[in-house]
Scaffold this motif. Structure first.
Motif, short mmCIF file in Angstrom:
data_model
loop_
_atom_site.label_atom_id
_atom_site.label_comp_id
_atom_site.label_asym_id
_atom_site.label_seq_id
_atom_site.Cartn_x
_atom_site.Cartn_y
_atom_site.Cartn_z
N PHE A 4 -44.04 -26.03 36.13
CA PHE A 4 -43.79 -27.03 35.25
C PHE A 4 -43.02 -28.28 35.68
O PHE A 4 -42.29 -28.95 35.16
N TYR A 12 -40.72 -25.01 28.84
CA TYR A 12 -41.13 -23.95 28.48
C TYR A 12 -40.02 -23.17 28.38
O TYR A 12 -39.11 -23.03 29.35
N THR A 24 -41.69 -17.98 21.92
CA THR A 24 -41.98 -18.87 22.98
C THR A 24 -42.01 -20.42 22.53
O THR A 24 -42.73 -20.50 21.20
N THR A 26 -42.72 -24.03 23.83
CA THR A 26 -43.49 -25.12 24.77
C THR A 26 -43.87 -26.48 24.40
O THR A 26 -43.81 -26.74 23.15
N PRO A 89 -39.01 -21.51 34.06
CA PRO A 89 -38.83 -21.47 32.71
C PRO A 89 -37.31 -21.26 32.30
O PRO A 89 -36.45 -21.19 33.19
#
Length: 387
Positions: A4, A12, A24, A26, A89
């Motif tokens: 990322f 994320y 999640t 994103t 993340p």
């Protein structure tokens, strides 16, 4: 998982919910970027959980030194430097930010259910200690909510041992929970959860947000932020309590934290504490400002003490709580609660190997079709992360 780092705005994140499931978030799915404000992220979580009484809740995160912070709704994700430095993340933890003084009076069942999950976690992780008789009563309400009425054909010997209620759980507690569970016939999950909260709210440490500090001669203290005020603990004993209406000033400078309190003689006294560092001191001050604002008595319903509430700034720092207060939530005429026809989907708790009667230990049986089995000592069972 892809890299990322190539896109500076890429985001994320996994949000760990109170039922231990994950949400999640994103850039690709929800369009969340580092320039997105915290309020937007909170909004996605609240909608996912179908929450209307949202101001009790928040999202926490840990920096690399394990110091926790609350996500600020007014700031962008990029402005949360401690968060950005941990990923990608990223991980956020959903939980109660302000504990209702009486959670049984919350308007919606879904809100009470989230409180139930949080308080259950607080007891399990040791943040909310309770004597064994109380732990047994609480455990029985958990089992009633989870399994329903006791059925001797379904609930065979040791069925309670498949669940976790307190740290270092003993067989004696499980037996007591089973005995009480048999007396709760007819209680629906929502009723059992309200009864659970009714017992838990009376515990001394219910809803106490603890912050370690030092007092005179570097003595170790904890300041506990609660719905009614600030409580001071030393050697696990309460040595002081200052109610929000009596606290006239909260201030910090470098590592020094000040509480100014109006006594019964109408004279102000300042109490000084030292935090471990400037970062933790500022965090304590910020949490104190937010708790005070959320739980305070409004000016038109209080005495002249309320006029002193403005002295909560610190040199070079300003912070305001932007959400609704506890009283505003209970009296807001624009929101009709509870909403009609709300359906609650409850999650099953994590289960563990059943304790055997012969040894008092836990028997692990593989679920993959293998005949292999082995005894696992209770001291080595799965732990629970605490932040």
């Amino acid at each position: 998982m892809g890299c990322f780092c190539a896109v500076p705005e890429e985001f994320y994140c996994e949000v760990l919910l109170l039922d231990e499931s994950k949400l999640t978030l994103t850039t690709q799915q929800q369009g969340i970027k580092k320039s997105t404000k915290g309020s937007v992220v909170l909004g996605y979580v609240f909608r996912h959980l179908n929450l209307a009484e949202i101001d009790y809740f928040g999202l926490r995160y840990c920096d690399r030194s394990h110091q926790t912070y609350w996500l600020d709704p007014a700031k962008t994700l990029a402005e949360h430097k401690e968060l950005i430095n941990t990923g990608p993340p990223y991980t956020l933890y959903f939980g109660i930010k302000f504990y209702a003084e009486d959670p049984c009076k919350l308007k919606e069942e879904i809100t009470r259910y989230q409180f139930f999950l949080q308080v259950k976690q607080d007891v399990l992780q040791g943040r909310l200690p309770c004597p064994m008789n109380t732990a047994a009563q609480l455990g029985a309400y958990i089992i009633q909510s989870e399994l329903g009425d006791y059925d001797p054909y379904k609930h065979t010997a040791g069925y309670v041992s498949e669940y976790r209620f307190v740290p270092d759980q003993k067989e004696e507690l499980e037996d007591a929970i089973e005995r009480i569970h048999k007396t709760l016939m007819g209680q629906l999950p929502a009723e059992a959860e309200v009864n659970y909260l009714g017992v838990a709210k009376s515990l001394e440490m219910y809803g106490v947000d603890l912050h370690p500090v030092y007092g005179e001669n570097k003595s170790e203290y904890f300041l506990g932020l609660t719905p009614i005020g600030v409580v001071v603990y030393k050697n696990k004993k309460q040595v002081g309590k200052y109610f929000w209406p009596r606290i006239t000033k909260v201030h910090f400078k470098e590592t020094q934290f000040e509480l100014r309190v109006l006594g019964k003689d109408c004279n102000e006294t300042s109490f000084f504490f030292e935090a471990r560092n400037k970062i933790t001191c500022k965090y304590l001050w910020k949490c104190c400002v937010e708790h005070h604002t959320f739980f305070r008595v409004p000016e038109n319903e209080s005495n002249s003490l309320s006029r002193k509430f403005s002295k909560f700034g610190s040199i070079g720092y300003k912070h305001r709580y932007s959400g609704r207060t506890s009283l505003q939530m209970t009296r807001d005429p624009s929101v009709q609660l509870p909403r009609p026809d709300q359906r609650i989907e409850r999650s099953r708790s994590k289960t563990y190997p059943k304790r055997t009667q012969q040894t008092g230990q836990y028997l692990y049986i593989t679920l993959t079709g293998s005949n292999n089995s082995s005894f696992v000592d209770k001291s080595k069972r799965d732990g629970v992360d605490q932040i």
